[in-house]
Design an enzyme around this catalytic site. Structure first.
Site, PDB file in Angstrom:
ATOM      1  N   ASP A   1      81.572  46.752 -60.375  1.00 33.61           N
ATOM      2  CA  ASP A   1      82.216  47.989 -59.946  1.00 33.61           C
ATOM      3  C   ASP A   1      83.506  48.262 -60.710  1.00 33.61           C
ATOM      4  OD1 ASP A   1      80.187  48.428 -58.161  1.00 33.61           O
ATOM      5  OD2 ASP A   1      81.286  47.693 -56.413  1.00 33.61           O
TER       6      ASP A   1
ATOM      7  N   LYS B   1      71.585  39.547 -49.744  1.00 39.87           N
ATOM      8  CA  LYS B   1      72.190  39.159 -48.462  1.00 39.87           C
ATOM      9  C   LYS B   1      73.566  39.803 -48.362  1.00 39.87           C
ATOM     10  CE  LYS B   1      73.771  35.199 -45.747  1.00 39.87           C
ATOM     11  NZ  LYS B   1      75.171  35.634 -45.617  1.00 39.87           N
TER      12      LYS B   1
ATOM     13  N   SER C   1      74.774  36.407 -51.365  1.00 37.02           N
ATOM     14  CA  SER C   1      75.916  36.385 -50.466  1.00 37.02           C
ATOM     15  C   SER C   1      77.252  36.456 -51.207  1.00 37.02           C
ATOM     16  CB  SER C   1      75.821  35.141 -49.580  1.00 37.02           C
ATOM     17  OG  SER C   1      76.562  35.288 -48.415  1.00 37.02           O
TER      18      SER C   1
END
Length: 768
Positions: free
Chosen positions: A491, A505, A480
């Site tokens: 990224d 999740k 999460s």
């Protein structure tokens, strides 16, 4: 945060804190010397529960991210999950029972819409009776003993098994279960008389806990089945669960600062929270038994012997600056010792165990020593209430980490590891802000609502608290909000993500106080709360962490639990998807030195005794976990135990060699003693817990060494440094970049993944 309710059987046996129901027995019939708090059968739903279910249905069918009608099809899903929660191992009900219950299979939707919960409660009442009956049956088997010269086997995992055909088949199943319990104790060297006493007490205690289960438990289990049938992370929280959830998010409560544990009929002090009233008093100690609780200076004492643990906790908790009195027996005197009375004033207590922590690992290689800072973050916590009230010292994961980063810089660390293993998530706001400590500014996460509208959230404050080499350590329990942070770091190329595939999740929940929808607010109902999925989040590269999680840049071996644990194990998990990328630019390229780091890692762990020991222990764990059944033949099990003991003895020898002979390892404690956790002495449990904390951590050590290698490569090659450090490596000392983070503006909280906050009025309910 992963917030799932276990099947009730596991909850009762493993945690030993739930309970319910009285039949017509008195306290004397139950063998108690003092009154027990038991419930009366049959349990009946009350009007508040029926209203809470109806309100939840309106919200779930209209405002859930993937709203589904509460029709016959959903009823069947609820029905299946309800029985999975009650009897997931299929050890209480038979096929004959299920044929009788089949009339409810497509009626649960109507039950909620009509505010008639008699069906779910009927099933729960039958569960209680069956659980008591099975335990009494097992107790009866103890009198005659068992023949362990047969070729019987016992199925370890019955989740995918059929329901027993009839009572005869159920009896045979319980004969084998009880045989296995007996055999484990026998292999541990217990005499037959000791085994009978231990198991009779175990089964009797289980009966007592079952008899304490009440209507809240029945309703909680049923509503969990409904909520989880919509998606794996939507949950109903009754008043008890909602309060505990709030405490877990803000890491504080008002009480005495003592962790309680149930030990047979008694409530024992397991831990004293540093700085709390209990430890400051000097009168309460680990191991003491709580026999009674009184309110105020002179209020009557309530006898709590035989009570379930959450009911005792509710009596002891209370508003700050109020008084509570405890009647205790010192642990070293046993339960028959002299009673003592203690008066304490409740205060706000901070739960530091789940707060961010730091340490420094020194790595020396080829004559070079470097300091690597480690920050362990168990969850993304935030005290939303204190923050909204303007409390400058509100509890926040980001604020705590920013402070720890400052301390690590003062200590001269050259790289930082953020340890997010088993961090189940928490506040979306905190995940966003924490990422801002490691990037200058820019988007962090994209959030899409049920209408398909996408909002980009990010860090608008220029500056970083740490601009140097960074690694994020993850595992399957990283979920999460933790995946948002890890994905953003990956990224941007801001640091290395190391470990095993994360949970997967990718949804956002908000916590809705159901009392807001009461027809008569003045009646002050206690409907509980609904944690409902309202959004899905996406990486800034457009991909989702849903189902797939975050793939580490450098992968460590797993323990094989991905087949049983993770988003991909849920039948009704949302599918993976992607959207357009956000407007961002990577600030560095980890691929510039990742191949070199992997080569150095592979060469090092191939020669590392600690790493090889970890691999061997993982292989042994997988071998045991993959067993479908075990023998009930004494000679065969004894042979298997001796083989396992030899393997464990070898592991202990290798551990001692790696630790330099300094490890305090209790050889006997490593073997299967046949006992359940709450049957061992509290002292031995706490010792085992402390030893686990001190145990070497080869994955963290290796991650620190990888970062050590990265720093060496950067120092030796300015061109490489420009590629792998943020913004071309031009920022220099990260201390100069800490101008704004840690003293952040406080916008209105957003909804968040996993762990949830109280939303803005009507923010996710369209003004209903």
């Amino acid at each position: 945060m992963i917030f799932r309710f276990r099947p009730l059987l596991a909850l009762l046996i493993a945690l030993s804190v739930t309970s319910t129901a009285t039949l017509a027995q008195s306290a004397a019939d139950l063998g108690a010397s003092k009154p027990r708090k038991v419930s009366e059968l049959p349990l009946q739903p009350d009007t508040n529960e029926a209203s809470a279910a109806l309100i939840s249905a309106h919200l779930l069918t209209r405002f859930h991210y993937d709203a589904q009608p509460l029709d016959d099809a959903m009823s069947q899903k609820i029905y299946a999950l309800y029985f999975k929660l009650l009897d997931g191992e299929k050890v209480f009900f038979t096929q004959e029972d299920m044929a009788k219950f089949a009339k409810y299979k497509d009626q649960f939707g109507n039950a909620i819409w009509n505010k008639d919960l008699s069906g779910p409660f009927d099933i729960f009442n039958q569960y209680i009776l069956r659980a008591i009956d099975r335990m009494n049956y097992a107790r009866g088997l103890l009198k005659q003993g068992f023949d362990f010269n047969t070729n019987d086997t016992y199925a370890i995992d019955r989740k995918k098994a059929d329901w027993p055909k009839d009572k005869a088949e159920l009896d045979d199943l319980w004969r084998k279960r009880t045989m296995n319990d007996w055999l484990r104790l026998k292999l541990a060297g217990k005499t037959d008389d000791d085994i009978r006493k231990t198991l009779d007490k175990r089964y009797s205690n289980y009966i007592d806990r079952v008899k304490q289960l009440d209507g809240q438990d029945a309703f909680q289990t049923f509503m969990t089945a409904y909520a989880n049938s919509t998606d794996p992370h939507t949950d109903y929280m009754g008043p008890r669960a909602a309060e505990n959830f709030d405490i877990s998010m803000k890491l504080s409560l008002e009480g005495i600062g003592a962790v309680l544990q149930q030990r047979d009929d008694y409530t024992a002090i397991r831990e004293l929270v540093p700085g709390g009233p209990a430890i400051k008093s000097g009168k309460l100690h680990v191991g003491d038994y709580v026999l009674g609780v009184g309110q105020g200076e002179s209020g009557p004492l309530t006898d709590v012997v035989g009570w379930r643990i959450d009911d005792v906790v509710n009596l002891i908790r209370g508003k700050k600056d109020t008084t509570v009195r405890l009647e205790i027996v010192p642990g070293d005197q046993g339960t028959d010792g002299k009673h003592e009375s203690i008066t304490l004033v409740r205060k706000k207590v901070t739960i530091e165990e789940q707060a961010a922590k730091k340490k420094v690992i020194e790595i020396t290689d080829a004559g070079v020593t470097r300091k690597i800072g480690v920050i362990e973050l168990p969850m993304f916590y935030s005290d939303f209430g204190a923050r909204s009230e303007g409390d400058k010292n509100f509890k926040s994961a980001t604020r705590d980490v920013a402070k720890l980063l400052g301390e690590l810089k003062t200590e001269g660390v050259q790289g930082v590891v953020i340890d997010l293993r088993n961090n189940g998530g928490g506040s979306l706001y905190e995940a966003n802000e924490l990422t801002g400590l490691f990037i200058d500014k820019g988007p962090v996460v994209q959030v899409r609502d049920a209408r398909g509208q996408v909002q980009v959230q990010g860090d608008d404050d220029p500056g970083m608290s740490w601009s140097g080499p960074l690694a994020v350590l993850v595992n399957r329990g990283t979920a999460s909000a933790s995946e948002i942070f890890s994905a953003a770091i990956q990224d941007y190329g801001r640091g290395l993500v190391i470990g095993t595939q994360t949970f997967g999740k990718g949804t956002v929940q908000t916590l809705i106080d159901l009392n807001r929808f009461a027809a008569d607010p003045d009646s002050k109902p206690d409907y509980g709360a609904l944690k409902m999925t309202v959004q899905e989040f996406f990486r800034i590269n457009g991909g989702s962490t849903q189902l797939r999680g975050v793939t580490p840049d450098m992968q460590y071996p797993g323990n094989g639990d991905d087949k049983e644990f993770g988003e991909s194990t849920y039948d009704n998990a949302l599918p993976w998807t992607q959207i357009a990328p956000a407007d961002y630019k990577p600030v560095a390229d980890m691929k510039a030195y990742l191949p070199q780091l992997e080569q150095m890692h592979d060469a090092r762990v191939a020669k590392s005794p600690a790493w090889q020991l970890m691999l061997d222990e993982l292989a042994q764990y997988k071998k045991l976990a993959d067993r479908a059944s075990i023998s009930l033949n004494y000679d065969q099990r004894e042979t298997e135990r001796k083989q396992l003991d030899a393997i464990q003895a070898e592991f202990r020898t290798r551990h001692k060699a790696i630790d330099g002979g300094t490890a305090d390892v209790d050889d006997e404690a490593q073997l299967d003693d046949g006992l359940n956790p709450n049957e061992r002495s509290l002292k031995s449990e706490l010792k085992e817990q402390e030893e686990a904390k001190k145990a070497p951590d080869p994955q963290l050590q290796e991650t620190s060494h990888v970062l050590f290698d990265a720093i060496g490569l950067i120092d030796a090659n300015p061109k490489l440094a420009a590629e792998v450090l943020p913004y071309g490596g031009k920022l220099g000392d990260s201390a100069s970049m800490a101008s704004t983070n840690g003293a952040m503006a406080l916008p209105t909280p957003m909804t968040e993944p996993g762990a949830s906050q109280a939303p803005k009025p009507a923010s996710s309910t369209g003004g209903k």
